[in-house]
Design a protein around this motif. Structure first.
Motif, PDB file in Angstrom:
ATOM      1  N   GLY A 163       0.819  -1.213   0.000  1.00  0.00           N
ATOM      2  CA  GLY A 163       0.000   0.000   0.000  1.00  0.00           C
ATOM      3  C   GLY A 163       0.848   1.256   0.000  1.00  0.00           C
ATOM      4  N   VAL A 164       2.038   1.149  -0.584  1.00  0.00           N
ATOM      5  CA  VAL A 164       2.937   2.302  -0.660  1.00  0.00           C
ATOM      6  C   VAL A 164       2.694   3.016  -1.981  1.00  0.00           C
ATOM      7  N   ARG A 165       2.537   4.313  -1.904  1.00  0.00           N
ATOM      8  CA  ARG A 165       2.280   5.074  -3.112  1.00  0.00           C
ATOM      9  C   ARG A 165       3.602   5.441  -3.802  1.00  0.00           C
ATOM     10  N   VAL A 166       3.689   5.141  -5.106  1.00  0.00           N
ATOM     11  CA  VAL A 166       4.866   5.525  -5.882  1.00  0.00           C
ATOM     12  C   VAL A 166       4.610   6.916  -6.437  1.00  0.00           C
ATOM     13  N   GLU A 167       5.318   7.908  -5.905  1.00  0.00           N
ATOM     14  CA  GLU A 167       5.103   9.276  -6.393  1.00  0.00           C
ATOM     15  C   GLU A 167       5.860   9.523  -7.681  1.00  0.00           C
ATOM     16  N   ARG A 168       7.058   8.945  -7.744  1.00  0.00           N
ATOM     17  CA  ARG A 168       7.844   9.037  -8.980  1.00  0.00           C
ATOM     18  C   ARG A 168       8.674   7.784  -9.100  1.00  0.00           C
ATOM     19  N   ALA A 169       8.886   7.369 -10.350  1.00  0.00           N
ATOM     20  CA  ALA A 169       9.810   6.262 -10.595  1.00  0.00           C
ATOM     21  C   ALA A 169      10.644   6.636 -11.802  1.00  0.00           C
ATOM     22  N   VAL A 170      11.948   6.650 -11.628  1.00  0.00           N
ATOM     23  CA  VAL A 170      12.838   6.998 -12.741  1.00  0.00           C
ATOM     24  C   VAL A 170      13.676   5.764 -13.055  1.00  0.00           C
ATOM     25  N   VAL A 171      13.630   5.358 -14.303  1.00  0.00           N
ATOM     26  CA  VAL A 171      14.433   4.213 -14.742  1.00  0.00           C
ATOM     27  C   VAL A 171      15.615   4.742 -15.535  1.00  0.00           C
ATOM     28  N   LEU A 172      16.799   4.241 -15.199  1.00  0.00           N
ATOM     29  CA  LEU A 172      18.018   4.757 -15.824  1.00  0.00           C
ATOM     30  C   LEU A 172      18.649   3.703 -16.727  1.00  0.00           C
ATOM     31  N   ASP A 173      19.153   4.165 -17.892  1.00  0.00           N
ATOM     32  CA  ASP A 173      19.893   3.230 -18.755  1.00  0.00           C
ATOM     33  C   ASP A 173      21.345   3.154 -18.279  1.00  0.00           C
ATOM     34  N   SER A 174      22.159   2.437 -19.030  1.00  0.00           N
ATOM     35  CA  SER A 174      23.527   2.194 -18.566  1.00  0.00           C
ATOM     36  C   SER A 174      24.330   3.498 -18.493  1.00  0.00           C
ATOM     37  N   GLY A 175      23.892   4.531 -19.205  1.00  0.00           N
ATOM     38  CA  GLY A 175      24.595   5.811 -19.148  1.00  0.00           C
ATOM     39  C   GLY A 175      24.037   6.728 -18.077  1.00  0.00           C
ATOM     40  N   GLY A 176      23.068   6.241 -17.291  1.00  0.00           N
ATOM     41  CA  GLY A 176      22.481   7.054 -16.239  1.00  0.00           C
ATOM     42  C   GLY A 176      21.405   7.992 -16.759  1.00  0.00           C
ATOM     43  N   ARG A 177      21.004   7.799 -18.022  1.00  0.00           N
ATOM     44  CA  ARG A 177      19.943   8.647 -18.590  1.00  0.00           C
ATOM     45  C   ARG A 177      18.589   8.046 -18.263  1.00  0.00           C
ATOM     46  N   ALA A 178      17.633   8.938 -18.018  1.00  0.00           N
ATOM     47  CA  ALA A 178      16.289   8.462 -17.699  1.00  0.00           C
ATOM     48  C   ALA A 178      15.617   7.916 -18.957  1.00  0.00           C
ATOM     49  N   ILE A 179      14.945   6.793 -18.777  1.00  0.00           N
ATOM     50  CA  ILE A 179      14.228   6.170 -19.887  1.00  0.00           C
ATOM     51  C   ILE A 179      12.752   6.426 -19.668  1.00  0.00           C
TER      52      ILE A 179
END
Lengths: 206, 390
Positions: A163-179
Motif C-alpha cells: 500500500g505504498v504510493r509511488v510518487e515518482r519512478a525513474v528508470v536509468l539506462d547504462s549511461g544514467g539517462r532516464a528512460i
C-alpha cells in the motif's frame, strides 16, 4: 566538488531544499554532502562500515555506524522528510521490513536499486547459464552482499502489496539517462531504478 | 580568600590559574540537599571570547585530571593532559576558540573540595564535605560561565568522567550547548566500574594513616592506600594488549626472578611508580568524593528510566566517540547514548576509533580521533557561523 554519480544525482533531484533527510547506507557520504551543501538539507547518515562513518564525520557530516535492518527502529515516527536508501535495499536481510521502517521514520522514502531484469542480466543467466555479473552487480554468487535482488516490476509489486504510493519512478539506462518507456520495456532496458515513495494513510505504522 | 588551609599542591595550582568565588548570592544547591555558599572554582582559559560570545568551548576533565589542559603542570611539571588536542594549530585552537577548563567541584587543584574549611564550623570538611554529583559539578561550571559572561557554549567536550559531564550539560542546560563531544564515557556508571572504584576507596580507607579522613589534622598521608587505589584504577585505563606489548613478562633490573616480593616484573615496577607519583598530586579524600560522583551518575535513572528523555527536544549537535579496546567504557555504552539520541532524532555522529591502547587512548596521539573531531567541529562551526581560524 566532483559531480555526483548519475544514479545518486537522480536521488538528490527528488529531495526538496531544506528538508530533513536520513541517508541509510551513506557510504563515503558523497550524496549526503551534496544535499547538505547544495540543497541546504539537514542531513544525517547511517553507514555499516566504521571506516565509512569516520570518513563522513571527518568531512563534517552527521553520520553514525548502524545497520538498516536493525537500527531504523530507534528513530521516532516522522523524524525525517526523506529516508534514502541508495543501492542498499538488495543487501538487506529483510527488505520489506526496511521499507516499512523507512516509511515510518520518514514522510517519504527514496529507494534506488539495480534492476535484475536488465537485459544483459537476463542474457547471462538465460544463455550463459551462469549467475550474472555486470557492472552494477560485480560480485560472484558466493561472495555477493546482494541477497535480495529484484526487478523493477518486482519492486512495484511490493509497493502495491504494502500500500505504498509511488510518487515518482525513474528508470536509468547504462549511461544514467532516464528512460521514458512503458514499464514492461523499461524493466528490460533499465539498469537502475530510483523510486520516490510515500506511505498511504495507515501504512507503515506498527 | 586565605589559602593557608589548603594543601601545598592546591596553593601552587591556584597561583597558576584563575579562580572565582561563586554562589554567594544564590548558593549552589547540591543533589544531596546541602547548599554551598561561596564555593571556589579554579579555572584556566585560552584564547579570546569573540564579540558575539559564540566561540566558547568548555573542556570537562576526567577523574584525576584538572584545569591544566596544556602547558607545564605547576604541580607535576609534566605537559598538559590534552596538549595533543588543544593548542595553536591543533583541533581546539585558541586562535579560534575561547577555551575554558575548570577544576571540578570536590577536586583538589583549587576548586572547593573536602580539604576546604566548612564556613559553618571553621573546621576542615574532610569527610563532612557533602557528597557531590556530576550534576553538581556541571551546575558549578554553569555558574562559572555566568560569571565569565558566556551565555552558551559552542562546544562542550570531555572524556571519561569529562564525558559524563558533557552528557549532563546536554540534559541540564540543552539551550547552552551548541555542540557536544562525549568521549569514552557512558550515560551511567556500570556495576563493574562501581566495583573498581569501591576497591580503590577501600584501599584508601584501610590505610591507618587515613584517620577517618582527618589525616591532615594528624599530619599523616594515607599514601599506601591511595597508591594501591591508583594502581588498580590504572590497570582499568589500559588494555591487556597494551600491557602485554609494553611489559610482557620482562623483569625489572634483574636477569632472574628474585624469589621474593620485590617488583620483579617491569609491570609491577611501573604500577608502583604510578601509585607513588599519584600521591604527590592527588588528595585522598578528593579521590573518594570524585569516584563517588561517577558512581552516582545515571542519566537515564534521573529521567524516568529512559535515557532518550534526557535529550528530548535537544538541538545540540552530538559527536559520540569511543575506542575499540576501551573495556572500562566500552563502545556499547556509547552506542546506548547514540540509540537514545536517535530515539529523539537528534543530530548525532558516532565514531569508534580503532586503538589497542584502552580507555586512556582518548588522551594519546590518535590521529583518527583528531581527524574526525576536526571534521565534526568544522561542520559545527560552519553551522554556528563562526569564522574560519585566522
Amino acid at each position: 566538488m566532483a559531480a555526483l554519480r548519475a544514479d545518486l544525482q537522480r536521488v538528490a533531484d527528488m529531495v526538496e531544499r531544506g528538508a530533513r533527510a536520513l541517508d541509510v547506507g551513506c557510504g563515503d557520504g558523497a550524496l549526503l554532502e551534496w544535499l547538505v551543501r547544495h540543497r541546504g538539507v539537514d542531513g544525517r547518515g547511517m553507514e555499516l562500515s566504521q571506516a565509512g562513518v569516520n570518513a563522513c564525520v571527518a568531512a563534517g557530516l552527521s553520520v553514525i555506524q548502524g545497520d538498516a535492518d536493525t537500527d531504523l527502529r530507534d528513530y521516532p515516527d516522522d523524524a525525517f522528510d526523506y529516508v534514502i536508501l541508495s543501492q542498499t535495499l538488495q543487501a538487506t536481510r529483510e527488505p520489506r521490513e526496511v521499507l516499512r521502517q523507512m516509511l515510518r521514520v520518514g514522510k517519504r522514502a527514496i529507494v534506488s536499486f539495480p534492476n535484475f531484469a536488465y537485459w544483459p542480466v537476463r542474457l547471462r543467466l538465460v544463455f550463459g547459464g551462469r549467475m550474472p555479473e555486470t557492472r552494477s552487480l560485480p560480485h560472484k554468487w558466493y561472495d555477493t552482499p546482494n541477497i535480495h535482488l529484484c526487478s523493477i516490476d518486482d519492486f512495484r509489486a511490493l509497493c502495491a502489496e504494502m500500500g505504498v504510493r509511488v510518487e515518482r519512478a525513474v528508470v536509468l539506462d547504462s549511461g544514467g539517462r532516464a528512460i521514458s518507456l512503458p514499464p514492461l520495456i523499461a524493466n528490460f532496458l533499465g539498469e537502475h531504478a530510483v523510486f520516490l515513495l510515500r506511505r498511504d494513510q495507515g501504512v507503515g505504522r506498527s | 580568600m586565605d589559602f593557608a588551609d589548603l594543601t601545598a599542591a592546591e596553593r601552587q595550582a591556584l597561583q597558576h590559574c584563575e579562580h572565582a568565588i561563586l554562589g554567594r548570592e544564590s548558593p549552589l544547591r547540591l543533589d544531596c540537599g546541602v547548599e554551598l555558599a561561596g564555593h571556589r572554582v579554579a579555572y584556566k582559559t585560552w584564547g579570546t571570547l569573540n564579540a558575539a560570545r559564540s566561540n566558547a568551548v568548555l573542556i570537562c576533565h576526567a577523574l584525576t585530571l584538572d584545569q591544566f589542559v596544556i602547558g607545564t603542570h605547576p604541580v607535576t611539571g609534566k605537559p598538559g593532559w590534552w596538549d595533543t588536542l588543544v593548542g595553536p594549530g591543533k583541533v581546539l585552537d585558541p586562535a579560534r576558540y575561547f577555551i575554558v577548563c575548570a577544576n571540578v567541584l570536590g577536586g583538589c587543584m583549587g576548586s572547593t573540595g573536602p580539604q576546604d574549611r566548612d564556613p559553618a564550623t571553621g573546621q576542615a570538611w574532610n569527610l563532612r564535605f557533602p557528597v557531590v554529583t556530576i550534576g553538581d559539578m556541571v551546575r558549578a561550571q554553569a555558574a562559572l560561565l555566568d560569571h565569565l559572561g558566556i551565555p552558551d557554549l559552542f562546544c562542550v567536550i570531555g572524556g571519561s568522567m569529562g564525558g559524563m559531564q558533557v552528557l549532563e550539560w546536554c540534559a541540564s542546560f540543552p539551550k547552552r550547548v551548541f555542540a557536544a563531544v562525549p568521549v569514552a564515557c557512558a550515560a551511567r556508571h556500570s556495576a563493574q566500574n562501581i566495583a573498581f572504584h569501591e576497591v580503590g576507596r577501600q584501599a584508601v580507607m584501610a590505610d591507618p594513616d587515613w584517620r577517618e579522613g582527618d589525616y591532615r589534622q594528624h599530619n599523616t598521608v594515607p599514601a599506601r592506600g591511595l597508591a594501591v587505589a591508583r594502581m588498580t584504577a590504572h590497570i582499568t585505563y589500559l588494555s591487556e594488549l597494551a600491557l602485554q606489548r609494553k611489559f610482557g613478562r620482562a623483569l625489572q633490573n634483574r636477569d632472574a626472578p628474585g624469589f621474593g616480593f620485590d617488583a620483579d616484573f617491569q609491570v609491577e615496577s611501573y604500577l608502583r611508580h604510578q601509585g607513588a607519583t599519584f600521591v604527590d598530586r592527588f588528595d585522598p579524600n578528593s579521590y573518594l568524593y570524585i569516584t563517588r560522583a561517577m558512581d552516582y551518575f545515571d542519566l537515564a535513572g534521573a529521567h524516568g528510566g529512559t535515557l532518550a528523555n534526557a535529550f528530548r527536544g535537544t538541538h545540540t549537535r552530538f559527536c559520540v566517540m569511543s575506542f575499540t579496546s576501551d573495556w572500562l567504557f566500552p563502545t556499547r555504552e556509547s552506542r546506548e547514548i547514540v540509540h537514545a539520541l536517535n530515539a529523539v532524532a537528534a543530530n548525532v555522529s558516532f565514531v569508534e576509533i580503532d586503538s589497542d591502547k584502552g580507555h586512556d587512548a582518548f588522551l594519546l596521539d590518535e590521529p583518527e580521533m583528531f581527524r574526525t573531531l576536526g571534521g565534526f567541529l568544522k561542520g559545527a562551526a560552519a553551522a554556528r557561523g563562526l569564522p574560519e581560524a585566522g
